[in-house]
Design a protein around this motif. Sequence first.
Motif, PDB file in Angstrom:
ATOM      1  N   ILE A  84      -1.822  14.044   8.036  1.00  0.00           N
ATOM      2  CA  ILE A  84      -1.992  13.654   6.814  1.00  0.00           C
ATOM      3  C   ILE A  84      -3.526  13.367   6.126  1.00  0.00           C
ATOM      4  O   ILE A  84      -3.820  13.492   5.079  1.00  0.00           O
ATOM      5  CB  ILE A  84      -1.538  12.016   6.658  1.00  0.00           C
ATOM      6  CG1 ILE A  84      -1.065  11.836   5.159  1.00  0.00           C
ATOM      7  CG2 ILE A  84      -2.289  11.038   7.168  1.00  0.00           C
ATOM      8  CD1 ILE A  84       0.134  10.715   5.142  1.00  0.00           C
ATOM      9  N   ARG A  92      -3.674  18.903   2.433  1.00  0.00           N
ATOM     10  CA  ARG A  92      -3.669  17.468   2.389  1.00  0.00           C
ATOM     11  C   ARG A  92      -2.738  17.036   1.096  1.00  0.00           C
ATOM     12  O   ARG A  92      -1.620  16.192   1.380  1.00  0.00           O
ATOM     13  CB  ARG A  92      -4.882  16.813   2.340  1.00  0.00           C
ATOM     14  CG  ARG A  92      -4.742  15.434   2.553  1.00  0.00           C
ATOM     15  CD  ARG A  92      -6.192  14.676   2.615  1.00  0.00           C
ATOM     16  NE  ARG A  92      -6.952  14.883   1.522  1.00  0.00           N
ATOM     17  CZ  ARG A  92      -8.057  15.627   1.412  1.00  0.00           C
ATOM     18  NH1 ARG A  92      -8.595  15.973   2.297  1.00  0.00           N
ATOM     19  NH2 ARG A  92      -8.945  15.721   0.277  1.00  0.00           N
ATOM     20  N   GLU A  93      -3.207  17.407  -0.133  1.00  0.00           N
ATOM     21  CA  GLU A  93      -2.147  17.027  -1.191  1.00  0.00           C
ATOM     22  C   GLU A  93      -0.868  17.548  -0.973  1.00  0.00           C
ATOM     23  O   GLU A  93       0.198  16.866  -1.490  1.00  0.00           O
ATOM     24  CB  GLU A  93      -2.902  17.602  -2.535  1.00  0.00           C
ATOM     25  CG  GLU A  93      -4.094  16.850  -2.914  1.00  0.00           C
ATOM     26  CD  GLU A  93      -4.781  17.626  -3.895  1.00  0.00           C
ATOM     27  OE1 GLU A  93      -4.376  18.912  -4.358  1.00  0.00           O
ATOM     28  OE2 GLU A  93      -5.687  17.093  -4.600  1.00  0.00           O
ATOM     29  N   HIS A  96       1.131  15.143   1.416  1.00  0.00           N
ATOM     30  CA  HIS A  96       1.253  13.919   0.691  1.00  0.00           C
ATOM     31  C   HIS A  96       2.501  14.032  -0.262  1.00  0.00           C
ATOM     32  O   HIS A  96       3.206  13.003  -0.190  1.00  0.00           O
ATOM     33  CB  HIS A  96       0.164  13.470  -0.148  1.00  0.00           C
ATOM     34  CG  HIS A  96      -1.118  13.028   0.915  1.00  0.00           C
ATOM     35  ND1 HIS A  96      -2.312  12.375   0.088  1.00  0.00           N
ATOM     36  CD2 HIS A  96      -1.457  13.315   2.082  1.00  0.00           C
ATOM     37  CE1 HIS A  96      -3.011  12.165   1.189  1.00  0.00           C
ATOM     38  NE2 HIS A  96      -2.680  12.576   2.336  1.00  0.00           N
ATOM     39  N   GLN A  97       2.707  15.035  -0.851  1.00  0.00           N
ATOM     40  CA  GLN A  97       3.724  15.385  -1.907  1.00  0.00           C
ATOM     41  C   GLN A  97       5.013  15.527  -1.334  1.00  0.00           C
ATOM     42  O   GLN A  97       5.792  14.588  -1.443  1.00  0.00           O
ATOM     43  CB  GLN A  97       3.376  16.560  -2.681  1.00  0.00           C
ATOM     44  CG  GLN A  97       4.754  16.864  -3.751  1.00  0.00           C
ATOM     45  CD  GLN A  97       4.608  15.752  -4.632  1.00  0.00           C
ATOM     46  OE1 GLN A  97       3.353  15.302  -5.365  1.00  0.00           O
ATOM     47  NE2 GLN A  97       5.772  15.120  -5.172  1.00  0.00           N
ATOM     48  N   LYS A 100       5.721  11.795   0.236  1.00  0.00           N
ATOM     49  CA  LYS A 100       6.087  10.831  -0.895  1.00  0.00           C
ATOM     50  C   LYS A 100       7.615  11.356  -1.330  1.00  0.00           C
ATOM     51  O   LYS A 100       8.342  10.329  -1.599  1.00  0.00           O
ATOM     52  CB  LYS A 100       5.109  11.105  -2.069  1.00  0.00           C
ATOM     53  CG  LYS A 100       5.341  10.219  -3.254  1.00  0.00           C
ATOM     54  CD  LYS A 100       4.440  10.304  -4.170  1.00  0.00           C
ATOM     55  CE  LYS A 100       4.965  11.069  -5.800  1.00  0.00           C
ATOM     56  NZ  LYS A 100       3.978  11.222  -6.708  1.00  0.00           N
TER      57      LYS A 100
END
Length: 113
Positions: A84, A92-93, A96-97, A100
């Motif tokens: 993460i 990283r983004e 995260h997506q 999520k």
Amino acid sequence: KRRRDRISQQLSQKFALITASVGGFIESITLSLDTNLLQDILKLLTLWFTHGSNPDVNQELKHGIMRIPIKTWIQVIPQLIARIDMPERSVRELIHQVIKDVGGSTPRLSSTT
């Protein structure tokens, strides 16, 4: 100059093959009727974490990752959480997506991890 051009061409070919591999794994995972896709998803994660900073590879990941069923991602939540804080922002983004999206569709999972 020739050597530099040759190296640049080799790198370009390398990332074209990696991008195609990422697309192939995504296609295999999304089309498979097998519920145990752990081997393919782990190979995809290896390519993602190793080469996801390449713009072409990252674009292929962005287009394909959301096609993979949430239940498949649940199997690799620990691996995603371990990465993460990847230094590469685009990688990283995307991590995260996915986390999520998994957490949003499986609230019980997000409260236990």
